[in-house]
Write a protein that holds these residues in place. Structure first.
Motif, short mmCIF file in Angstrom:
data_model
loop_
_atom_site.label_atom_id
_atom_site.label_comp_id
_atom_site.label_asym_id
_atom_site.label_seq_id
_atom_site.Cartn_x
_atom_site.Cartn_y
_atom_site.Cartn_z
N PRO A 118 1.44 79.45 -124.00
CA PRO A 118 1.16 79.10 -125.39
C PRO A 118 -0.25 78.55 -125.55
N GLU A 119 -0.90 78.88 -126.64
CA GLU A 119 -2.28 78.44 -126.87
C GLU A 119 -2.41 76.92 -126.79
N SER A 120 -1.37 76.21 -127.23
CA SER A 120 -1.42 74.75 -127.21
C SER A 120 -1.40 74.18 -125.80
N HIS A 121 -1.01 75.03 -124.82
CA HIS A 121 -0.95 74.57 -123.44
C HIS A 121 -2.22 74.90 -122.65
N ARG A 122 -3.11 75.65 -123.25
CA ARG A 122 -4.33 76.04 -122.55
C ARG A 122 -5.37 74.92 -122.64
N LEU A 123 -6.10 74.73 -121.55
CA LEU A 123 -7.18 73.74 -121.55
C LEU A 123 -8.42 74.33 -122.20
N GLN A 124 -9.07 73.54 -123.02
CA GLN A 124 -10.36 73.94 -123.56
C GLN A 124 -11.41 73.81 -122.46
N ASP A 125 -12.55 74.49 -122.66
CA ASP A 125 -13.60 74.45 -121.63
C ASP A 125 -14.02 73.02 -121.32
N GLU A 126 -14.12 72.18 -122.37
CA GLU A 126 -14.55 70.80 -122.11
C GLU A 126 -13.53 70.03 -121.28
N ASP A 127 -12.24 70.41 -121.41
CA ASP A 127 -11.20 69.77 -120.60
C ASP A 127 -11.33 70.20 -119.13
#
Length: 356
Positions: A118-127
């Motif tokens: 799920p998109e909500s479970h993906r880390l953003q690049d800054e994370d």
């Protein structure tokens, strides 16, 4: 050596820290800046922990550290970008999973981009970028310091050093596997005792996310004569976990708690089983869901280092043991009592060992 290891195993990045002829690595220099131990910075660090007001007082070291963090951030972005490209290329060209890059960052990128998440479970690049300094720091400074203190302990105990060397020489290969290293019982006891007596990180901070109450194993009486069976913690309050204090607590470990005795692990005290650490009934790697994620990596790396060094050399202190003091700047490093401003050092007499 540990910086080279985490660079390759973690990020497929070459620090060349062991190559004295190499061009100075700016990321290596950034780490050296951030981790330089000194009494002044330790005092300010403690004041900032005690009172947030001190965090608004700028020091010359803050500027230098910020510049180092800029370098770390820039190189982190380069590592992430190259890792993404490598993962994308390998997914296109390599069907055999065993041939894919298996460094830590590539595994993280691959897991983060896997279909079905799920998109909500993906880390953003800054994370993801925020994890790179954490893994680099935790993956080399702690193991390096732990191995240093292991040599410090062994240099004072010739019999223990000789006993360990005999076990290491019983291994028939110069390049043992992880399983072979973990099968050496005395090496395991030496590592456990080193990490108990000389915990690389003496204490660590946490922030309470909710109001809570911590029960005490023994009641305490305050200055007003009131007896307390627990300590109340408020949401947002800073809490220090005293790792070394727990590891050296005499009611648990006995009156010889501060002494280096690997054979105590043949029959550890029953009371130590109540310590909530993730490893070996001690707090060195903390416990719970935020315990050290890389402790197994660190343990086998430390064993590999000692395997190579103790088989090849004998170690003696070049100064009296009481001349060595500990100073913590995240990790606990050795300094000379009579010359602390010289920086981190552990003078040793190192001689090649010839097996007869």
């Amino acid at each position: 050596m540990t910086l080279d290891v985490i660079g390759l195993a973690g990020f497929n990045y070459t620090f060349d820290a062991l190559n004295e002829n190499a061009t100075p690595n700016e990321l290596n220099q950034a780490f050296s800046t951030i981790f330089h131990s000194g009494s002044n910075q330790r005092t300010m660090m403690l004041l900032r922990i005690i009172s947030p007001l001190f965090r608004y007082i700028r020091t010359s070291r803050d500027t230098v550290a910020e510049q180092a963090q800029v370098v770390m951030g820039r190189i982190g972005k380069e590592l992430l970008s190259s890792s993404k490209a490598a993962v994308a290329q390998s997914e296109k060209e390599i069907s055999d999973r065993s041939l894919r890059s298996r460094n830590l960052l590539s595994l993280l990128v691959r897991a983060n981009t896997a279909p079905g998440i799920p998109e909500s479970h993906r880390l953003q690049d800054e994370d993801v970028l925020a994890q790179i300094p954490t893994f680099l720091v935790a993956g080399h400074e702690t193991t390096s310091t732990a191995t240093t203190w292991g040599l410090f302990a062994l240099a004072q105990e010739a019999e223990i050093q000789s006993k360990l060397r005999e076990e290491l020489w019983s291994v028939e290969t110069d390049t043992p596997s992880m399983d072979e290293l973990n099968a050496l019982p005395y090496l395991d006891r030496v590592v456990r005792e080193t990490l108990r007596v000389h915990s690389p990180v003496p204490a660590i901070g946490r922030v309470a996310t909710v109001d809570d109450e911590i029960p005490l194993s023994q009641p305490v009486t305050d200055v007003n004569g009131d007896v307390h069976h627990s300590i109340r913690i408020r949401k947002g309050q800073n809490v220090m976990i005293p790792i070394s204090a727990v590891n050296l607590y005499k009611p648990i470990w006995g009156e010889d708690a501060e002494e280096f005795k690997p054979d105590r692990w043949l029959s550890p005290p029953q009371a130590s089983s109540a310590i909530p650490g993730v490893w070996s009934n001690q707090m060195t790697f903390i416990g719970g869901p935020r315990a050290c994620i890389g402790y197994r990596f660190s343990l086998v790396e430390m064993k590999a280092l000692l395997f190579v060094l103790i088989r090849a050399f004998t170690f003696e202190l070049a100064v009296p043991a009481d001349e060595i003091i500990k100073k913590a700047s995240i990790v606990q490093r050795p300094l000379l009592k009579n010359n602390p401003e010289a920086g981190n050092m552990l003078p040793m007499l190192i001689k090649p060992y010839t097996r007869i």
